[in-house]
Scaffold this active site. Sequence first.
Site, PDB file in Angstrom:
ATOM      1  N   LYS A 142       0.844  -1.188   0.094  1.00 58.78           N
ATOM      2  CA  LYS A 142       0.114   0.050  -0.022  1.00 58.78           C
ATOM      3  C   LYS A 142       0.833   1.272  -0.040  1.00 58.78           C
ATOM      4  O   LYS A 142       1.842   1.302   0.838  1.00 58.78           O
ATOM      5  CB  LYS A 142      -1.082   0.002   1.489  1.00 58.78           C
ATOM      6  CG  LYS A 142      -1.968   1.187   1.274  1.00 58.78           C
ATOM      7  CD  LYS A 142      -2.912   0.830   2.520  1.00 58.78           C
ATOM      8  CE  LYS A 142      -3.966   1.683   2.485  1.00 58.78           C
ATOM      9  NZ  LYS A 142      -5.060   1.439   3.446  1.00 58.78           N
ATOM     10  N   ASN A 152     -10.769  -1.504   4.765  1.00 64.33           N
ATOM     11  CA  ASN A 152     -11.580  -1.337   6.087  1.00 64.33           C
ATOM     12  C   ASN A 152     -11.898   0.204   6.654  1.00 64.33           C
ATOM     13  O   ASN A 152     -10.818   0.905   6.719  1.00 64.33           O
ATOM     14  CB  ASN A 152     -10.550  -1.776   7.125  1.00 64.33           C
ATOM     15  CG  ASN A 152     -10.394  -3.140   7.060  1.00 64.33           C
ATOM     16  OD1 ASN A 152     -10.930  -4.095   7.912  1.00 64.33           O
ATOM     17  ND2 ASN A 152      -9.447  -3.726   6.398  1.00 64.33           N
TER      18      ASN A 152
END
Lengths: 316, 316
Positions: free
Chosen positions: A126, A196
């Site tokens: 990421k 999330n």
Amino acid sequence: MADKRKMGLAVAQMGPVHLADTRAMVVRRLRDMLAEAHGRGARMVVFPELALTTFFPRYWMEDSEAQARFFEATMPNADVQPLFDDARRLGVGFYLGYAELTPRGVPYNTAILVDETGKIVGKYRKIHLPGHDDHKPDAPFQHLEKKFFTVGDEPFGVWDTMGARIGMALCNDRRWPETWRMMSLQSAEIVVLGYNTPSVNIHWPEPVHLRMHHHLITLQASAYQNCVWAAAAAKCGSEDGFHMIGGSVIVAPTGEIAAQAVTEDDEVLVVNADLGLGDTFRKNVFDFARHRRPEHYSLITERVGPGAALPRNPIE
Amino acid sequence: MADKRKMGLAVAQMGPVHLADTRAMVVRRLRDMLAEAHGRGARMVVFPELALTTFFPRYWMEDSEAQARFFEATMPNADVQPLFDDARRLGVGFYLGYAELTPRGVPYNTAILVDETGKIVGKYRKIHLPGHDDHKPDAPFQHLEKKFFTVGDEPFGVWDTMGARIGMALCNDRRWPETWRMMSLQSAEIVVLGYNTPSVNIHWPEPVHLRMHHHLITLQASAYQNCVWAAAAAKCGSEDGFHMIGGSVIVAPTGEIAAQAVTEDDEVLVVNADLGLGDTFRKNVFDFARHRRPEHYSLITERVGPGAALPRNPIE
């Protein structure tokens, strides 16, 4: 019309993973959803970000404790191997997010792409880590991705596998138009991502409904602007009292939502996606080679934050 | 919460302008809408792209004929001067799109920003010209922006005027995320634009409802991703039988539609826009200086069209 190149594309949304849940319990759920997706015609399944554990960046702790409890030092490992075995046996690939600790001890928020033979063919770490790295004792919970993870060391990528060119992103990456452009400029046809997303913004009293709104408009506009299918898998619902949004979707290159989760629990979406649908846009309104003007985009790579207006000639 | 810095922001959508309509007839309509916007508290009014004439790029003709009939060699000129006079008298600024022929004979698709004293303070020449430059006799109409106009010779810009930092774009620019990023990186708080968007796509049989869908999701996502107010004014309805979409909107930095036109005719929208609303996003999720990663955005300026995947290290 363009040739139809159909691909069964699945998103496997997950309900909560609590602190007390084991990796084995989680993998059992993932295997059930992989099997359901296979039965409904999927060739590939998108699982969430940090799918194997609770969303632990909400808890303040030492890095060493986080790494011991929530990171994977090898992939696959014994807990996850059954999912890889199912993939090979059924001939269904998948995308899976997890916390990676490299052999040299570097922690990343990582996603892998596993093909229909059960082989890892791609790995993405990421790049857009949200949140903060300091302890905010007055906040209802933390968002410590900038503490627990290192920014990805490799570029945004696209992998030619399972009959499609697939780009990977993770959660907050989806809010940044640069993410999508880096993938469409590498000829992506599908962008897959897990997320999330806490329902409460700890930084200011943002109306809760906006979290879902931002998630959806960003995915829809980005799929359209980049002529790609977008498949986004949430981990959602209330993990030990901390609620996260659902809204897992498969978005077409038209910017339309082709399938959307209607629960905050484990739920499988499958779309028989025509990869050729993006071609009509790529050849017309978004024929990049004819229409893009990179000579006018300089600030995007020259500046990090906002600055002064560029100089201009006098008005004639 | 951030300080509230309210600004009366208006969009003046226009119904059709037919070939037989004169500049004087059009300016009369613009003046009526400027007066209405003033009466409803606006400090600035956004008019459409190519507001003074019909959307002439739909007709095949010689450049010299187009320039003689549809371009302005001076601005303001006698036809438009009354609008400038009203602006100064009422203390209301405006954005106006028109076809510009420069003193050196270069044709641009142009927008100007006029402040509340009636002075031209900014000029933008369209960068993302859509359509084609060849005659397509089998198409139901043409889209000849690439024939009639030269690509803008100056960068995307932001002007500090009327109490706000205002960026200008035109029509097709709004579909390109680079447009918005260039403005937010120059600290824009508001992006204003006009558009003429045919309801029929002449390149492929695109479902008509998608035209409005793409317009709205792109504006909503871009306003959110760049923490700006977006004000977009259509020229719409059926011009001599050629229909264009309406859907003029004012979008907040939340990505929410604060006001939307409900006709395909002349219609004024006014929002008392809190410029501080963007600050909450700029300081948190979109704190560019903390979160952007330009070292990972290289292809956006290095490539024009899509290409091969970037090289990667072996998976460890």
